[in-house]
Design a protein around this motif. Structure first.
Motif, PDB file in Angstrom:
ATOM      1  N   ASP A 110      -7.430  43.562   6.200  1.00 46.59           N
ATOM      2  CA  ASP A 110      -8.682  43.051   5.631  1.00 46.59           C
ATOM      3  C   ASP A 110      -8.510  42.533   4.202  1.00 46.59           C
ATOM      4  OD1 ASP A 110      -8.305  45.482   4.329  1.00 46.59           O
ATOM      5  OD2 ASP A 110     -10.457  45.957   4.277  1.00 46.59           O
ATOM      6  N   ILE A 111      -7.251  42.303   3.799  1.00 44.40           N
ATOM      7  CA  ILE A 111      -6.999  41.771   2.466  1.00 44.40           C
ATOM      8  C   ILE A 111      -7.603  40.373   2.334  1.00 44.40           C
ATOM      9  CG2 ILE A 111      -4.763  40.739   3.055  1.00 44.40           C
ATOM     10  CD1 ILE A 111      -3.758  41.618   0.310  1.00 44.40           C
ATOM     11  N   VAL A 112      -8.181  40.078   1.192  1.00 49.21           N
ATOM     12  CA  VAL A 112      -8.788  38.765   0.963  1.00 49.21           C
ATOM     13  C   VAL A 112      -7.698  37.790   0.546  1.00 49.21           C
ATOM     14  CG1 VAL A 112     -10.436  37.439  -0.400  1.00 49.21           C
ATOM     15  CG2 VAL A 112     -10.989  39.789   0.295  1.00 49.21           C
ATOM     16  N   LEU A 113      -7.543  36.727   1.321  1.00 52.59           N
ATOM     17  CA  LEU A 113      -6.528  35.715   1.037  1.00 52.59           C
ATOM     18  C   LEU A 113      -7.189  34.423   0.599  1.00 52.59           C
ATOM     19  CD1 LEU A 113      -3.894  36.015   3.919  1.00 52.59           C
ATOM     20  CD2 LEU A 113      -3.534  36.458   1.507  1.00 52.59           C
ATOM     21  N   GLU A 114      -6.834  33.975  -0.590  1.00 55.27           N
ATOM     22  CA  GLU A 114      -7.327  32.678  -1.050  1.00 55.27           C
ATOM     23  C   GLU A 114      -6.395  31.589  -0.531  1.00 55.27           C
ATOM     24  OE1 GLU A 114      -7.487  32.804  -5.276  1.00 55.27           O
ATOM     25  OE2 GLU A 114      -8.618  34.684  -5.326  1.00 55.27           O
ATOM     26  N   SER A 168      -4.588  29.232  -1.605  1.00 56.18           N
ATOM     27  CA  SER A 168      -3.891  28.628  -2.742  1.00 56.18           C
ATOM     28  C   SER A 168      -2.426  29.049  -2.706  1.00 56.18           C
ATOM     29  CB  SER A 168      -4.520  29.087  -4.067  1.00 56.18           C
ATOM     30  OG  SER A 168      -4.267  30.461  -4.287  1.00 56.18           O
ATOM     31  N   PRO A 169      -1.527  28.216  -3.198  1.00 55.39           N
ATOM     32  CA  PRO A 169      -0.110  28.583  -3.226  1.00 55.39           C
ATOM     33  C   PRO A 169       0.146  29.892  -3.965  1.00 55.39           C
ATOM     34  CG  PRO A 169      -0.352  26.242  -3.662  1.00 55.39           C
ATOM     35  CD  PRO A 169      -1.739  26.826  -3.680  1.00 55.39           C
ATOM     36  N   LYS A 170      -0.589  30.093  -5.057  1.00 52.67           N
ATOM     37  CA  LYS A 170      -0.398  31.317  -5.840  1.00 52.67           C
ATOM     38  C   LYS A 170      -0.705  32.562  -5.007  1.00 52.67           C
ATOM     39  CE  LYS A 170      -2.138  31.326  -9.999  1.00 52.67           C
ATOM     40  NZ  LYS A 170      -3.099  31.451 -11.128  1.00 52.67           N
ATOM     41  N   SER A 171      -1.835  32.531  -4.294  1.00 51.89           N
ATOM     42  CA  SER A 171      -2.237  33.670  -3.480  1.00 51.89           C
ATOM     43  C   SER A 171      -1.237  33.917  -2.341  1.00 51.89           C
ATOM     44  CB  SER A 171      -3.633  33.425  -2.889  1.00 51.89           C
ATOM     45  OG  SER A 171      -4.017  34.468  -2.040  1.00 51.89           O
ATOM     46  N   VAL A 172      -0.782  32.839  -1.720  1.00 51.10           N
ATOM     47  CA  VAL A 172       0.162  32.956  -0.620  1.00 51.10           C
ATOM     48  C   VAL A 172       1.496  33.515  -1.112  1.00 51.10           C
ATOM     49  CG1 VAL A 172       1.547  31.643   1.037  1.00 51.10           C
ATOM     50  CG2 VAL A 172      -0.912  31.188   0.803  1.00 51.10           C
ATOM     51  N   ARG A 173       1.980  33.001  -2.244  1.00 53.33           N
ATOM     52  CA  ARG A 173       3.247  33.484  -2.793  1.00 53.33           C
ATOM     53  C   ARG A 173       3.141  34.948  -3.223  1.00 53.33           C
ATOM     54  NH1 ARG A 173       4.137  29.330  -7.391  1.00 53.33           N
ATOM     55  NH2 ARG A 173       6.120  30.419  -7.783  1.00 53.33           N
ATOM     56  N   ARG A 174       1.978  35.320  -3.704  1.00 52.34           N
ATOM     57  CA  ARG A 174       1.761  36.706  -4.128  1.00 52.34           C
ATOM     58  C   ARG A 174       1.936  37.658  -2.948  1.00 52.34           C
ATOM     59  NH1 ARG A 174      -3.560  36.444  -6.233  1.00 52.34           N
ATOM     60  NH2 ARG A 174      -2.718  35.450  -8.104  1.00 52.34           N
ATOM     61  N   LEU A 175       1.367  37.278  -1.801  1.00 49.30           N
ATOM     62  CA  LEU A 175       1.490  38.134  -0.628  1.00 49.30           C
ATOM     63  C   LEU A 175       2.885  38.052  -0.022  1.00 49.30           C
ATOM     64  CD1 LEU A 175       0.046  40.157   1.120  1.00 49.30           C
ATOM     65  CD2 LEU A 175      -0.793  38.280   2.542  1.00 49.30           C
ATOM     66  N   LEU A 176       3.488  36.879  -0.055  1.00 43.63           N
ATOM     67  CA  LEU A 176       4.857  36.747   0.443  1.00 43.63           C
ATOM     68  C   LEU A 176       5.833  37.611  -0.353  1.00 43.63           C
ATOM     69  CD1 LEU A 176       5.215  32.927   1.231  1.00 43.63           C
ATOM     70  CD2 LEU A 176       5.600  34.810   2.836  1.00 43.63           C
ATOM     71  N   GLU A 229     -15.810  29.182   9.238  1.00 40.31           N
ATOM     72  CA  GLU A 229     -15.229  29.027   7.900  1.00 40.31           C
ATOM     73  C   GLU A 229     -14.019  29.931   7.715  1.00 40.31           C
ATOM     74  OE1 GLU A 229     -15.674  26.995   5.229  1.00 40.31           O
ATOM     75  OE2 GLU A 229     -16.878  25.851   6.663  1.00 40.31           O
ATOM     76  N   ARG A 230     -14.084  31.129   8.277  1.00 39.33           N
ATOM     77  CA  ARG A 230     -12.959  32.066   8.163  1.00 39.33           C
ATOM     78  C   ARG A 230     -11.738  31.546   8.918  1.00 39.33           C
ATOM     79  NH1 ARG A 230     -14.807  38.381   8.078  1.00 39.33           N
ATOM     80  NH2 ARG A 230     -16.028  38.245   6.173  1.00 39.33           N
ATOM     81  N   LEU A 231     -11.969  30.980  10.066  1.00 37.21           N
ATOM     82  CA  LEU A 231     -10.857  30.411  10.831  1.00 37.21           C
ATOM     83  C   LEU A 231     -10.268  29.198  10.117  1.00 37.21           C
ATOM     84  CD1 LEU A 231     -12.221  30.637  14.489  1.00 37.21           C
ATOM     85  CD2 LEU A 231     -10.382  31.999  13.480  1.00 37.21           C
ATOM     86  N   LYS A 232     -11.141  28.396   9.507  1.00 34.67           N
ATOM     87  CA  LYS A 232     -10.679  27.232   8.747  1.00 34.67           C
ATOM     88  C   LYS A 232      -9.816  27.678   7.569  1.00 34.67           C
ATOM     89  CE  LYS A 232     -12.403  23.261   6.115  1.00 34.67           C
ATOM     90  NZ  LYS A 232     -13.629  22.586   5.580  1.00 34.67           N
ATOM     91  N   ASN A 233     -10.268  28.713   6.860  1.00 33.83           N
ATOM     92  CA  ASN A 233      -9.518  29.242   5.719  1.00 33.83           C
ATOM     93  C   ASN A 233      -8.159  29.768   6.160  1.00 33.83           C
ATOM     94  OD1 ASN A 233      -9.391  30.323   2.849  1.00 33.83           O
ATOM     95  ND2 ASN A 233      -9.224  32.238   3.980  1.00 33.83           N
ATOM     96  N   LEU A 234      -8.130  30.427   7.328  1.00 31.49           N
ATOM     97  CA  LEU A 234      -6.875  30.972   7.842  1.00 31.49           C
ATOM     98  C   LEU A 234      -5.897  29.843   8.180  1.00 31.49           C
ATOM     99  CD1 LEU A 234      -6.045  33.926   8.335  1.00 31.49           C
ATOM    100  CD2 LEU A 234      -6.538  33.573  10.752  1.00 31.49           C
ATOM    101  N   ALA A 235      -6.410  28.775   8.754  1.00 32.82           N
ATOM    102  CA  ALA A 235      -5.557  27.619   9.078  1.00 32.82           C
ATOM    103  C   ALA A 235      -4.989  26.996   7.810  1.00 32.82           C
ATOM    104  CB  ALA A 235      -6.353  26.592   9.870  1.00 32.82           C
ATOM    105  N   GLU A 236      -5.795  26.933   6.751  1.00 32.07           N
ATOM    106  CA  GLU A 236      -5.334  26.386   5.465  1.00 32.07           C
ATOM    107  C   GLU A 236      -4.228  27.264   4.876  1.00 32.07           C
ATOM    108  OE1 GLU A 236      -8.873  26.179   3.151  1.00 32.07           O
ATOM    109  OE2 GLU A 236      -9.601  24.332   4.106  1.00 32.07           O
ATOM    110  N   ILE A 237      -4.397  28.576   4.988  1.00 29.09           N
ATOM    111  CA  ILE A 237      -3.394  29.505   4.463  1.00 29.09           C
ATOM    112  C   ILE A 237      -2.075  29.339   5.203  1.00 29.09           C
ATOM    113  CG2 ILE A 237      -2.779  31.958   4.331  1.00 29.09           C
ATOM    114  CD1 ILE A 237      -5.819  32.452   3.785  1.00 29.09           C
ATOM    115  N   ARG A 238      -2.141  29.189   6.518  1.00 25.30           N
ATOM    116  CA  ARG A 238      -0.919  28.984   7.303  1.00 25.30           C
ATOM    117  C   ARG A 238      -0.218  27.690   6.878  1.00 25.30           C
ATOM    118  NH1 ARG A 238      -2.222  30.836  12.154  1.00 25.30           N
ATOM    119  NH2 ARG A 238      -0.619  32.403  12.464  1.00 25.30           N
TER     120      ARG A 238
END
Length: 453
Positions: free
Chosen positions: A329-333, A335-343, A372-381
């Motif tokens: 349930d972690i909130v993922l933005e 953005s590259p910064k957010s993705v790199r932080r989790l990676l 919107e949540r599914l759209k955000n998830l696709a953007e994160i991927r």
């Protein structure tokens, strides 16, 4: 009905018959071969089991020139190895009394195929086949196979009292094959479900794992929750627990079932979805009529750890499942910064699994609020793919400096080198400094001198 039997299996049958014994392929291999023809789906038998009137000693004498392993002499089974493939050959038998709800105390060898078939669990598994005689079906197993029915051989109460694991096997077949369970078998399953407490945890884990990965898992978990809860009592509080939140139109158990069903058919993902919200009933609060579950991911992970330990999961798989539950349930933005932080916390493989978990979780929420949540998830991927393609730094090996570089500028203590490198990585991920050798060494000097003032 003619079945296609591998040449090696036909040779085994012919060799036993030439020595004066009866021999048939039997059980799951016959079931799956028939399913191939009935449904035209790829239920290709993985193992071809053989039943024979020959005793184990006689089988070993017949195949004296081959490699034969006495894998289960107590139950009349030996394994013949042909071209590195093991084939189990078991003598026709009659089982003695079952005293431990799992296996017979003794077996008696027989010369009757029908007696052997009579002891088996379900009609769809009590099928034998001979390349000349054809299908041997004494209990209408073919009819049940064609009609999609799971039915105990003979008296259901007797069959399930003999071996309580058959209760979970019935659910597994219902889930994997999409079959329904015949009423008297179903009644007996509920009546004797507490006998599952006598079954080893490892065997329960294996059956539940197969069940969870079935195409009909949703119906099985909805209809047989009381049986599953005997194996995992921690799910009881989830059943009927209303969430009182606009994102959730189902109770906790209903959401869990749907999330499992919507997840990819991967055992780790399916187990994660089964346990991801198991802590919710223990963390529920309500404010102005809206339900909240603060800290439920951590609570779920704690409960899940006890369950996984009890079921004897290996450490590596357990660690992956617990990590996914903790972060589900972690909130993922986006953005590259957010993705790199989790990676930087998870490797790429774990990150990808987490995205699958989050997708299944979203798909089991209120349908009117998930787009919107599914759209955000696709953007994160997509951003993750870009981060990997562009080789942006998200782990220590991606930094433009290493421990040896720090030693060259006078930083020699091992723990301090590790701490400074970790800080440099965080600064790069947060985009506060560039990932160049000059910038990193300059910052390293600053960090070192600040620590030694």
């Amino acid at each position: 009905m003619t079945l296609s039997i591998p040449l090696e299996v036909q040779e085994i049958l012919q060799t036993l018959e030439s020595a004066g014994f009866k021999a048939y392929v039997v059980g799951g291999c016959v079931r799956d071969a028939l399913l191939c023809q009935i449904t035209r789906n790829p239920y290709i038998p993985k193992d071809w089991d053989i039943t024979t009137s020959a005793t184990p000693d006689e089988v070993m004498r017949v195949f004296a020139d081959s490699k034969v392993l006495p894998t289960g002499l107590k139950h009349g089974t030996v394994s013949l190895i042909k071209k590195s493939v093991p084939y189990e050959i078991t003598t026709f038998r009659i089982d003695g009394d079952y005293l431990n709800a799992r296996s017979p105390e003794s077996v008696h060898f027989s010369t009757s195929l029908e007696e052997d078939l009579k002891r088996r669990d379900f009609t769809i598994n009590a099928l034998a086949y001979h390349y000349h005689e054809g299908l041997v079906d004494r209990f209408c197993g073919l009819d049940d196979l064609q009609n999609g029915v799971i039915r105990c051989v003979g008296n259901a109460n007797e069959r399930l009292c003999e071996d309580a694991l058959r209760i979970l096997r019935a659910l597994r077949f219902a889930s994997l094959l999409g079959f329904t369970i015949e009423q008297s078998t179903k009644d007996a399953m509920f009546a004797h479900r507490q006998r599952l407490t006598k079954i080893s945890q490892e065997r329960i884990r294996v059956e539940l794992t197969k069940l969870l990965c079935g195409k009909n898992v949703k119906s099985v978990l909805e209809e047989y929750a009381e049986i599953i809860a005997v194996c995992i009592p921690e799910i009881f509080p989830m059943i009927g627990f209303r969430q009182h939140h606009p994102y959730h139109h189902l109770d906790v158990w209903g959401h869990t079932i749907l999330a499992i069903d919507r997840a990819c058919e991967d055992s780790i993902i399916r187990w994660t979805m089964l346990l991801h919200d198991i802590g919710k009933p223990h963390t529920f609060t309500q404010k102005e009529g809206v339900g909240h579950f603060y800290g439920h991911a951590q609570k779920s992970a704690l409960i899940a750890e006890k369950i996984l330990d009890r079921l004897r999961w290996d450490k590596k798989t357990k660690c992956v499942i617990l990590t996914l539950i903790t972060h589900h349930d972690i909130v993922l933005e986006s953005s590259p910064k957010s993705v790199r932080r989790l990676l930087s916390k998870l490797d790429n493989e774990l990150f990808e699994l987490l995205l699958e978990v989050k997708k299944a979780d979203i798909l089991a929420q209120n349908p009117s609020l998930i787009s919107e949540r599914l759209k955000n998830l696709a953007e994160i991927r997509e951003i993750k793919a870009q981060v990997l393609d562009s080789q942006m730094a998200f782990c220590l090996k991606d930094l433009a400096v290493n421990g040896r570089d720090l030693q060259h500028i006078g930083i020699t203590e091992g723990k301090e080198i590790g701490k400074i490198l970790s800080t440099l990585l965080t600064l790069v991920i947060e985009e506060k400094i560039e990932n160049t050798q000059a910038s990193l060494l300059r910052e390293a000097r600053t960090l070192y001198h600040s620590a030694h003032k």
